[in-house]
Structures are given as structure tokens and as C-alpha cells.
Write a protein that holds these residues in place. Structure first.
Motif, PDB file in Angstrom:
ATOM      1  N   ALA A  24      52.628   5.009 -41.011  1.00  0.00           N
ATOM      2  CA  ALA A  24      53.056   3.851 -41.799  1.00  0.00           C
ATOM      3  C   ALA A  24      54.566   3.667 -41.709  1.00  0.00           C
ATOM      4  CB  ALA A  24      52.626   4.008 -43.258  1.00  0.00           C
ATOM      5  N   ILE A  25      55.314   4.767 -41.765  1.00  0.00           N
ATOM      6  CA  ILE A  25      56.772   4.688 -41.662  1.00  0.00           C
ATOM      7  C   ILE A  25      57.172   4.106 -40.313  1.00  0.00           C
ATOM      8  CG2 ILE A  25      58.906   6.044 -41.539  1.00  0.00           C
ATOM      9  CD1 ILE A  25      57.609   8.053 -43.452  1.00  0.00           C
ATOM     10  N   VAL A  26      56.543   4.600 -39.250  1.00  0.00           N
ATOM     11  CA  VAL A  26      56.887   4.147 -37.903  1.00  0.00           C
ATOM     12  C   VAL A  26      56.511   2.680 -37.717  1.00  0.00           C
ATOM     13  CG1 VAL A  26      56.377   4.454 -35.454  1.00  0.00           C
ATOM     14  CG2 VAL A  26      56.711   6.452 -36.918  1.00  0.00           C
ATOM     15  N   GLU A  27      55.312   2.320 -38.176  1.00  0.00           N
ATOM     16  CA  GLU A  27      54.840   0.947 -37.975  1.00  0.00           C
ATOM     17  C   GLU A  27      55.631  -0.062 -38.810  1.00  0.00           C
ATOM     18  OE1 GLU A  27      50.752   1.328 -38.944  1.00  0.00           O
ATOM     19  OE2 GLU A  27      50.217   2.350 -37.061  1.00  0.00           O
ATOM     20  N   GLU A  28      56.094   0.346 -39.979  1.00  0.00           N
ATOM     21  CA  GLU A  28      56.859  -0.549 -40.836  1.00  0.00           C
ATOM     22  C   GLU A  28      58.357  -0.495 -40.556  1.00  0.00           C
ATOM     23  OE1 GLU A  28      55.625  -2.713 -42.854  1.00  0.00           O
ATOM     24  OE2 GLU A  28      53.523  -2.086 -42.708  1.00  0.00           O
ATOM     25  N   HIS A  29      58.794   0.518 -39.783  1.00  0.00           N
ATOM     26  CA  HIS A  29      60.223   0.704 -39.481  1.00  0.00           C
ATOM     27  C   HIS A  29      61.055   0.813 -40.755  1.00  0.00           C
ATOM     28  CE1 HIS A  29      59.387  -0.173 -35.264  1.00  0.00           C
ATOM     29  NE2 HIS A  29      58.714  -1.229 -35.665  1.00  0.00           N
ATOM     30  N   SER A  30      60.436   1.333 -41.799  1.00  0.00           N
ATOM     31  CA  SER A  30      61.145   1.422 -43.088  1.00  0.00           C
ATOM     32  C   SER A  30      60.360   2.316 -44.032  1.00  0.00           C
ATOM     33  CB  SER A  30      61.298   0.027 -43.706  1.00  0.00           C
ATOM     34  OG  SER A  30      61.673   0.106 -45.062  1.00  0.00           O
ATOM     35  N   ILE A  31      61.076   3.204 -44.714  1.00  0.00           N
ATOM     36  CA  ILE A  31      60.434   4.041 -45.716  1.00  0.00           C
ATOM     37  C   ILE A  31      60.032   3.212 -46.926  1.00  0.00           C
ATOM     38  CG2 ILE A  31      60.882   5.887 -47.399  1.00  0.00           C
ATOM     39  CD1 ILE A  31      62.378   7.377 -45.238  1.00  0.00           C
ATOM     40  N   SER A  32      60.857   2.266 -47.319  1.00  0.00           N
ATOM     41  CA  SER A  32      60.545   1.446 -48.489  1.00  0.00           C
ATOM     42  C   SER A  32      59.325   0.569 -48.232  1.00  0.00           C
ATOM     43  CB  SER A  32      61.751   0.576 -48.873  1.00  0.00           C
ATOM     44  OG  SER A  32      62.103  -0.294 -47.814  1.00  0.00           O
ATOM     45  N   ARG A  33      59.239  -0.030 -47.032  1.00  0.00           N
ATOM     46  CA  ARG A  33      58.068  -0.868 -46.736  1.00  0.00           C
ATOM     47  C   ARG A  33      56.808  -0.016 -46.573  1.00  0.00           C
ATOM     48  NH1 ARG A  33      61.865  -3.809 -43.579  1.00  0.00           N
ATOM     49  NH2 ARG A  33      61.192  -2.762 -41.663  1.00  0.00           N
ATOM     50  N   ALA A  34      56.972   1.207 -46.051  1.00  0.00           N
ATOM     51  CA  ALA A  34      55.818   2.112 -45.968  1.00  0.00           C
ATOM     52  C   ALA A  34      55.316   2.460 -47.363  1.00  0.00           C
ATOM     53  CB  ALA A  34      56.205   3.380 -45.204  1.00  0.00           C
ATOM     54  N   ALA A  35      56.258   2.640 -48.307  1.00  0.00           N
ATOM     55  CA  ALA A  35      55.879   2.941 -49.694  1.00  0.00           C
ATOM     56  C   ALA A  35      55.093   1.781 -50.290  1.00  0.00           C
ATOM     57  CB  ALA A  35      57.127   3.232 -50.524  1.00  0.00           C
ATOM     58  N   GLU A  36      55.546   0.545 -50.025  1.00  0.00           N
ATOM     59  CA  GLU A  36      54.832  -0.632 -50.536  1.00  0.00           C
ATOM     60  C   GLU A  36      53.441  -0.731 -49.921  1.00  0.00           C
ATOM     61  OE1 GLU A  36      57.227  -4.026 -49.747  1.00  0.00           O
ATOM     62  OE2 GLU A  36      58.882  -3.400 -51.055  1.00  0.00           O
ATOM     63  N   ARG A  37      53.344  -0.477 -48.646  1.00  0.00           N
ATOM     64  CA  ARG A  37      52.063  -0.569 -47.944  1.00  0.00           C
ATOM     65  C   ARG A  37      51.052   0.448 -48.468  1.00  0.00           C
ATOM     66  NH1 ARG A  37      51.528   0.201 -41.400  1.00  0.00           N
ATOM     67  NH2 ARG A  37      49.465   1.178 -41.356  1.00  0.00           N
ATOM     68  N   LEU A  38      51.530   1.667 -48.754  1.00  0.00           N
ATOM     69  CA  LEU A  38      50.630   2.733 -49.205  1.00  0.00           C
ATOM     70  C   LEU A  38      50.537   2.821 -50.722  1.00  0.00           C
ATOM     71  CD1 LEU A  38      51.672   5.551 -46.699  1.00  0.00           C
ATOM     72  CD2 LEU A  38      49.714   4.009 -46.545  1.00  0.00           C
ATOM     73  N   HIS A  39      51.250   1.912 -51.410  1.00  0.00           N
ATOM     74  CA  HIS A  39      51.251   1.893 -52.875  1.00  0.00           C
ATOM     75  C   HIS A  39      51.744   3.222 -53.442  1.00  0.00           C
ATOM     76  CE1 HIS A  39      49.062  -1.952 -52.946  1.00  0.00           C
ATOM     77  NE2 HIS A  39      48.323  -1.440 -51.970  1.00  0.00           N
ATOM     78  N   GLU A 309      40.510   7.505 -48.980  1.00  0.00           N
ATOM     79  CA  GLU A 309      41.685   6.858 -48.381  1.00  0.00           C
ATOM     80  C   GLU A 309      41.936   5.496 -49.010  1.00  0.00           C
ATOM     81  OE1 GLU A 309      43.425   5.573 -43.981  1.00  0.00           O
ATOM     82  OE2 GLU A 309      41.670   6.866 -44.160  1.00  0.00           O
ATOM     83  N   LYS A 310      40.879   4.770 -49.314  1.00  0.00           N
ATOM     84  CA  LYS A 310      41.032   3.475 -49.977  1.00  0.00           C
ATOM     85  C   LYS A 310      41.643   3.651 -51.357  1.00  0.00           C
ATOM     86  CE  LYS A 310      38.446  -0.626 -51.437  1.00  0.00           C
ATOM     87  NZ  LYS A 310      37.109  -1.272 -51.476  1.00  0.00           N
ATOM     88  N   ARG A 311      41.205   4.684 -52.089  1.00  0.00           N
ATOM     89  CA  ARG A 311      41.783   4.941 -53.410  1.00  0.00           C
ATOM     90  C   ARG A 311      43.260   5.310 -53.299  1.00  0.00           C
ATOM     91  NH1 ARG A 311      39.291   5.863 -57.944  1.00  0.00           N
ATOM     92  NH2 ARG A 311      40.551   7.703 -58.459  1.00  0.00           N
ATOM     93  N   GLU A 312      43.618   6.049 -52.252  1.00  0.00           N
ATOM     94  CA  GLU A 312      45.022   6.402 -52.045  1.00  0.00           C
ATOM     95  C   GLU A 312      45.859   5.152 -51.798  1.00  0.00           C
ATOM     96  OE1 GLU A 312      44.887   9.102 -48.817  1.00  0.00           O
ATOM     97  OE2 GLU A 312      43.965  10.731 -49.976  1.00  0.00           O
ATOM     98  N   ARG A 313      45.338   4.244 -50.985  1.00  0.00           N
ATOM     99  CA  ARG A 313      46.081   3.020 -50.692  1.00  0.00           C
ATOM    100  C   ARG A 313      46.289   2.178 -51.945  1.00  0.00           C
ATOM    101  NH1 ARG A 313      42.553   2.516 -46.172  1.00  0.00           N
ATOM    102  NH2 ARG A 313      41.478   0.798 -47.239  1.00  0.00           N
ATOM    103  N   LEU A 314      45.308   2.232 -52.837  1.00  0.00           N
ATOM    104  CA  LEU A 314      45.378   1.453 -54.075  1.00  0.00           C
ATOM    105  C   LEU A 314      46.108   2.210 -55.189  1.00  0.00           C
ATOM    106  CD1 LEU A 314      41.758  -0.040 -54.135  1.00  0.00           C
ATOM    107  CD2 LEU A 314      43.890  -1.173 -53.421  1.00  0.00           C
ATOM    108  N   GLY A 315      46.591   3.411 -54.870  1.00  0.00           N
ATOM    109  CA  GLY A 315      47.312   4.190 -55.884  1.00  0.00           C
ATOM    110  C   GLY A 315      46.418   4.751 -56.953  1.00  0.00           C
ATOM    111  N   GLN A 316      45.152   5.050 -56.619  1.00  0.00           N
ATOM    112  CA  GLN A 316      44.181   5.531 -57.606  1.00  0.00           C
ATOM    113  C   GLN A 316      43.779   6.981 -57.329  1.00  0.00           C
ATOM    114  OE1 GLN A 316      41.031   2.715 -56.965  1.00  0.00           O
ATOM    115  NE2 GLN A 316      41.985   1.152 -58.243  1.00  0.00           N
TER     116      GLN A 316
END
Length: 318
Positions: A24-39, A309-316
Motif C-alpha cells: 500500500a505504501i509503495v502503490e500510494e507513494h505516501s505513508i499518509s495515503r496508505a494510512a487512509e487506504r487501509l483505514h 482482511e476486509k475487517r482490517e481495511r474497514l478498521g474493525q
């Protein structure tokens, strides 16, 4: 595939979730955007990156102020991670096409007291989609769950696992907050304005795994650090029996909050200090990385991992 680092096989101790975060970090080229993507929070993403680099013994990203560059090692890790998750996606697709034609049995081990409403919903959906797969659930101590999985006689297990176990994969299933309770027959029941100091001389009801070095050792460490002087007068490996013994007044004891909540509402149990609880204990999904799985077992494991994995993405995840 095995990667050898400093004389030990890396796949014995690598958390594969860290690879997903790195992608996610590599694909987003940003730690902050990776954080948003993975919630997740930015500190959590940064910590995952640091843990992955420490596990591999390689720097994967070179920071250049607000920007970063991927190192040669990072490029290789990205290639391998993409291959791993590509294979998982293809496997999921192939299994999905099989649908309700898959038959067989799944043997799932679990410690007692594991309750998560969304998990019940997952099982219901899995059964509707795969009515010919039988599920056998066995409740046992955490040490027995791990030893049975190492013997390769079960599909998977749900158990605390404080540190990675060689030859077992693990993924966070849920987090249980433990707190101290007393029962209606205990002398402290109904007393207001109690403090932790009021509990130090009380006897305890304990889990058999509540000892230094075991999977519930955070409960033992808490008592030692706070200076509890009472002795353990009753114990069980079953959360329901521990709850029964606490209610009967044998002593005060720790329980997962969700297990005790109905009894607190019915005034069978009373929550005691500290208000923030005693400790968080992580329950992991565990399975052998060396065992050969049937179609039914593979379908169950892939489906459960996708759900987690879906729960992780949703922050659950907790």
C-alpha cells in the motif's frame, strides 16, 4: 519459497500482513495515503514498515524529506509481495468457482469465550454458500490448540499467541479487554468507591494459562506489578467456569469484558478497579504452513482470511 536471514528461515517469523501494508505504501507513494487506504493511523503504518525492515534486516525505503525512494531491496520485496498476493487472488477466484460443489469437513480449535457477532455472521454466510462442508469446533486450552496444530491434525485454531510460533501462520482475529470482577457472593460486591488498593489482599480465581510465560501472562504481570498478595484459590481453562467460580465468591478474577457484561447487567457480577481494565489479549487465527489441506479446508481458510482482511481495511480488527 524460503528466504534465509542470519541462519534462520524468515518465513518462520514474518507477519505477512506487513507485506500488504508495504504494498500500500509503495502503490500510494505516501505513508499518509496508505494510512487512509487501509483505514489506519500514520504511526501504525510507520511502525509496520519499521517492523518489516527489522524482520528482513534491510532498509526498504530511503526518506528524502517529505518524499521517499524505494531501495533495491524494497523493489525485490515488492515483487515478491505482489506475486504472493496475486497467487492468493487466483486461488480465491478458483475456489469461488467451485461454489457449493465442495464437500468435506473442517476441524476448528478454539479457546473458550471467543465471541464476535460479525464472526457468527461470517459462519452463517459461509454455510449458506457451502452447505456440504461440515464444521467441527473443539474448545481447548491455548497450549493444546497450538500443540494440536503443530501435529497437523486440525485445520486452524483461534487462540492467544503472544509470540509467533515456528511453523504456524497467524493473523489477528480479535482483541479482548480483560477487567477484574467479583461475584454477588463476594464480600466486595455492592461496595462503592473501591480502589485497586482495596483488592490487593483478595484471593483470585484464575485461568490455568494465567502464569508467567503462558499466553495469558499479561494478567499475571498486572497482578505482580500492582502488588496483589492473595493466592489463587480456584482455576479453570474454561472462561465459563472461571465466571461461575467468581460468581460463587471463591475470589475476584479477570474476565473478558464482553463475557461478563450480561452478568453485570443482571447484577450477578460487579466490575472492579481499575476502570481502564487490566490488559488487552489478542486472539489470533492460527494455521500450519506445512500441512496439506483439503479443498474444503482451503476454502474455509481463504474465506476466513478474506473476511479478516476486509475487517482490517474497514478498521474493525479489534
Amino acid at each position: 519459497m524460503q528466504i534465509e536471514t542470519k541462519g534462520s528461515f524468515l518465513n518462520d517469523r514474518l507477519d505477512w500482513n506487513l507485506l500488504r501494508t508495504f504494498l500500500a505504501i509503495v502503490e500510494e507513494h505516501s505513508i499518509s495515503r496508505a494510512a487512509e487506504r487501509l483505514h489506519l493511523t500514520q504511526p501504525a503504518i510507520s511502525q509496520s514498515l519499521r517492523r518489516l525492515e527489522e524482520s528482513l534486516g534491510q532498509r526498504l525505503i530511503e526518506r528524502r524529506g517529505p518524499r521517499f525512494e524505494i531501495t533495491r531491496a524494497g523493489e525485490e520485496v515488492r515483487r515478491i509481495a505482489e506475486e504472493i498476493y496475486g497467487n492468493i487472488s487466483r486461488l480465491s477466484s478458483e475456489l469461488g468457482e467451485l461454489g457449493d460443489s465442495v464437500s468435506g469437513s473442517v476441524r476448528l480449535l478454539s479457546v473458550s469465550g471467543v465471541y464476535l457477532q460479525p464472526y457468527d455472521d461470517f459462519l452463517a454466510g459461509f454455510h449458506r454458500a457451502n452447505p456440504r462442508i461440515d464444521l467441527q469446533v473443539e474448545v481447548m486450552r491455548s497450549s493444546e490448540v497450538i500443540s494440536t496444530l503443530l501435529q497437523k491434525t486440525a485445520t486452524a485454531g483461534l487462540s492467544p499467541s503472544r509470540v509467533p510460533v515456528k511453523k504456524l501462520e497467524r493473523r489477528l482475529f480479535m482483541r479482548q479487554r480483560y477487567a477484574i470482577f467479583c461475584g454477588r457472593h463476594h464480600r466486595l460486591f455492592g461496595q462503592p468507591a473501591l480502589t485497586t488498593e482495596d483488592l490487593l489482599s483478595e484471593n483470585f480465581v484464575s485461568f490455568t494459562g494465567d502464569q508467567i510465560g503462558d499466553n495469558l501472562s499479561p494478567l499475571t504481570i498486572f497482578r505482580d506489578e500492582k502488588g496483589f498478595k492473595g493466592r489463587v484459590v480456584a482455576s479453570s481453562s474454561s472462561v465459563h467456569e472461571v465466571r461461575r467460580l467468581i460468581f460463587a465468591g471463591f475470589g475476584i478474577g479477570c474476565l473478558p469484558e464482553h463475557v461478563a457484561q450480561p452478568d453485570v447487567a443482571q447484577q450477578r457480577l460487579q466490575r472492579l478497579p481499575p476502570g481502564e481494565g487490566v490488559a488487552d489479549v489478542d486472539i489470533h487465527l492460527l494455521w500450519s504452513r506445512e500441512r496439506k489441506y483439503s479443498q474444503a479446508e482451503t476454502l474455509f481458510l481463504v474465506s476466513l482470511n478474506q473476511w479478516l482482511e476486509k475487517r482490517e481495511r474497514l478498521g474493525q480488527a479489534d
